[in-house]
Design a protein around this motif. Structure first.
Motif, PDB file in Angstrom:
ATOM      1  N   ASP A 105       0.835  -1.205   0.000  1.00 58.41           N
ATOM      2  CA  ASP A 105       0.000   0.000   0.000  1.00 58.41           C
ATOM      3  C   ASP A 105       0.870   1.256   0.000  1.00 58.41           C
ATOM      4  O   ASP A 105       0.550   2.241  -0.663  1.00 58.41           O
ATOM      5  N   ARG A 165      -5.441   5.086   2.590  1.00 57.83           N
ATOM      6  CA  ARG A 165      -5.832   3.683   2.428  1.00 57.83           C
ATOM      7  C   ARG A 165      -7.000   3.430   3.366  1.00 57.83           C
ATOM      8  O   ARG A 165      -6.941   3.755   4.542  1.00 57.83           O
ATOM      9  N   ILE A 221      -8.308   2.751  -2.013  1.00 59.45           N
ATOM     10  CA  ILE A 221      -7.468   3.914  -1.733  1.00 59.45           C
ATOM     11  C   ILE A 221      -8.257   5.124  -2.206  1.00 59.45           C
ATOM     12  O   ILE A 221      -8.786   5.143  -3.322  1.00 59.45           O
TER      13      ILE A 221
END
Length: 125
Positions: free
Chosen positions: A15, A56, A61
């Motif tokens: 991420d 996130r 996202i």
């Protein structure tokens, strides 16, 4: 949450790479941005105004350009295949990490938000 850099450090590696890339493209497009906070989110600021935050969440996202109009303006300029991979809502653009935002889309978000910051009348047009 503190700065953008602190937030990035809190993310898992996959991420972090996706979120960091968005911030990197913004910084390349507009080198004089500063780190700050807006609406409780770590954000990049331009001329002291909130420019963009990227967070996130459990399901996606989210890109927050601190404008209800920017997502609509950006969506209108995208090819249909790209537009369909994203979710647009008032003030938010959502995407899945496995289908990251194209750099040109990030630049379009930045350009639209900078235009609003420099000319506040654009926020209502």
């Amino acid at each position: 949450m503190g700065t953008v850099d602190e937030y990035l450090e809190s993310l898992d590696a996959s991420d972090r790479a996706v979120v960091s890339h968005v911030f990197d493209v913004v910084r390349e497009s507009l080198p004089d941005v500063e780190q700050g906070r807006s609406y409780g989110m770590p954000a990049l600021l331009y001329r002291g105004k909130a420019l963009i935050a990227v967070m996130r969440t459990k399901k996606h996202i989210g890109v927050y350009p601190f404008s209800g109009r920017v997502p609509e303006r950006v969506a209108e300029g995208l090819p249909s295949g790209e537009r369909e991979a994203l979710e647009f809502d008032k003030g938010t653009i959502r995407f899945q990490p496995e289908r990251p935002l194209p750099d040109d889309t990030i630049r379009a978000i930045v350009a639209a938000r900078v235009a609003e910051i420099e000319d506040p009348s654009l926020r209502t047009r």
